[in-house]
Design an enzyme around this catalytic site. Structure first.
Site, short mmCIF file in Angstrom:
data_model
loop_
_atom_site.label_atom_id
_atom_site.label_comp_id
_atom_site.label_asym_id
_atom_site.label_seq_id
_atom_site.Cartn_x
_atom_site.Cartn_y
_atom_site.Cartn_z
N HIS A 58 0.83 -1.20 0.00
CA HIS A 58 0.00 0.00 0.00
C HIS A 58 0.87 1.25 0.00
CE1 HIS A 58 -3.04 2.71 2.18
NE2 HIS A 58 -3.53 2.49 0.99
N GLU A 114 1.02 -1.16 -4.84
CA GLU A 114 -0.25 -0.43 -4.90
C GLU A 114 0.06 1.05 -4.82
OE1 GLU A 114 -3.72 1.76 -3.74
OE2 GLU A 114 -1.87 1.60 -2.58
N ASP A 140 -1.16 5.37 -6.35
CA ASP A 140 -2.24 6.30 -6.71
C ASP A 140 -1.70 7.33 -7.68
OD1 ASP A 140 -4.03 5.50 -4.20
OD2 ASP A 140 -2.01 5.97 -3.47
N HIS A 153 -1.04 9.98 -3.40
CA HIS A 153 -2.37 9.66 -2.89
C HIS A 153 -3.18 10.92 -2.69
CE1 HIS A 153 -5.39 9.02 0.28
NE2 HIS A 153 -5.61 7.89 -0.35
#
Length: 245
Positions: free
Chosen positions: A11, A38, A40, A53
């Site tokens: 993450h 993972e 963004d 993010h």
């Protein structure tokens, strides 16, 4: 998604002595055994897909949004530990064998994200997603052959159909998706149950649960049959999976 589960989604990388969503965090995650990075994506003022993010620099005490700065300006921002903002293209190039799970945060980031993936010939090693269904469909349409996980509206339909025992409606809701990526609970509603996991598997999709950082929770969810853990603690997840196998 070709390798067998369980999968470990780092993450935003592994932010242990590294700022999240930076090249250093990704290096640490891969070194620790993550199967997927993972991350963004937002878009810069000059139209480049940028890994972040948050939509702004508020965490750094600056009242400015990602979209208000060029990539060159973002690269001059000190995130700590010698790190700065990076473009999606640079991350894909820096880790040419790594698998990426990419959450597209804004409509404006959709086409720059697809362009970066195409330019790096990375379609076969990315899983794209968005909470927004129109955005998810847009990116999937721009990247023939890419895989994606379900948006929030599709997950909501799948949960409702699961509760009613309507397998055909679950399959219809998740058509074209390879996974659902969900929290264990949404407010008072528990999403990840034995029934939900079984139904998703009958529909032919994987279940990835976020954000799971406690080893006991990891063990419980793996025993339940989930296919992937989205975690800030890649190191702990890999250790748990190693012991279980």
């Amino acid at each position: 998604m070709a390798a067998p589960p369980p999968r470990v989604f780092a993450h935003r990388g592994l932010a242990q002595d590294a700022p999240e969503n930076t090249l250093l965090a990704f290096v640490k995650a891969l070194a620790g055994g993550a199967t997927h990075l993972e991350t963004d994506v937002h878009v810069s003022l000059d139209g480049v897909a940028v890994i972040s993010h948050d939509p702004d620099l508020a965490i750094l005490g600056r009242d400015v949004r990602i979209e208000q700065l060029t990539l060159a300006e973002l690269r001059r921002v000190n995130l700590g530990f010698g790190q700065t903002f990076t473009s999606l293209a640079d991350a894909l190039e820096a880790f040419p064998r790594a698998l990426f799970n990419i959450d597209i945060k804004t409509d404006a980031a959709a086409e720059p994200t697809a362009r970066a993936i195409r330019d790096q010939r990375a379609t076969a090693r990315v899983l794209v997603t968005s909470f927004n269904e129109q955005r998810r469909r847009h990116v999937v349409g721009l990247l023939p052959g890419v895989v994606s996980s379900a948006s929030a509206p599709l997950v909501a339909r799948a949960v409702a159909a699961t509760n009613l025992g309507l397998t055909s409606q679950v399959r219809r809701a998740l058509e074209g998706c390879v996974a659902v990526q969900v929290p264990e609970c949404a407010g008072p509603v528990r999403i990840v149950t034995p029934r939900f996991v079984a139904m998703m598997h009958r529909a032919g999709v994987e279940v990835h649960v976020w954000t799971i950082n406690a080893p006991l929770d990891m063990i419980r969810l793996l025993d339940l049959g989930v296919d992937g853990l989205v975690t800030d603690r890649t190191d702990l997840a890999v250790s748990v999976i190693t012991r279980q196998t």
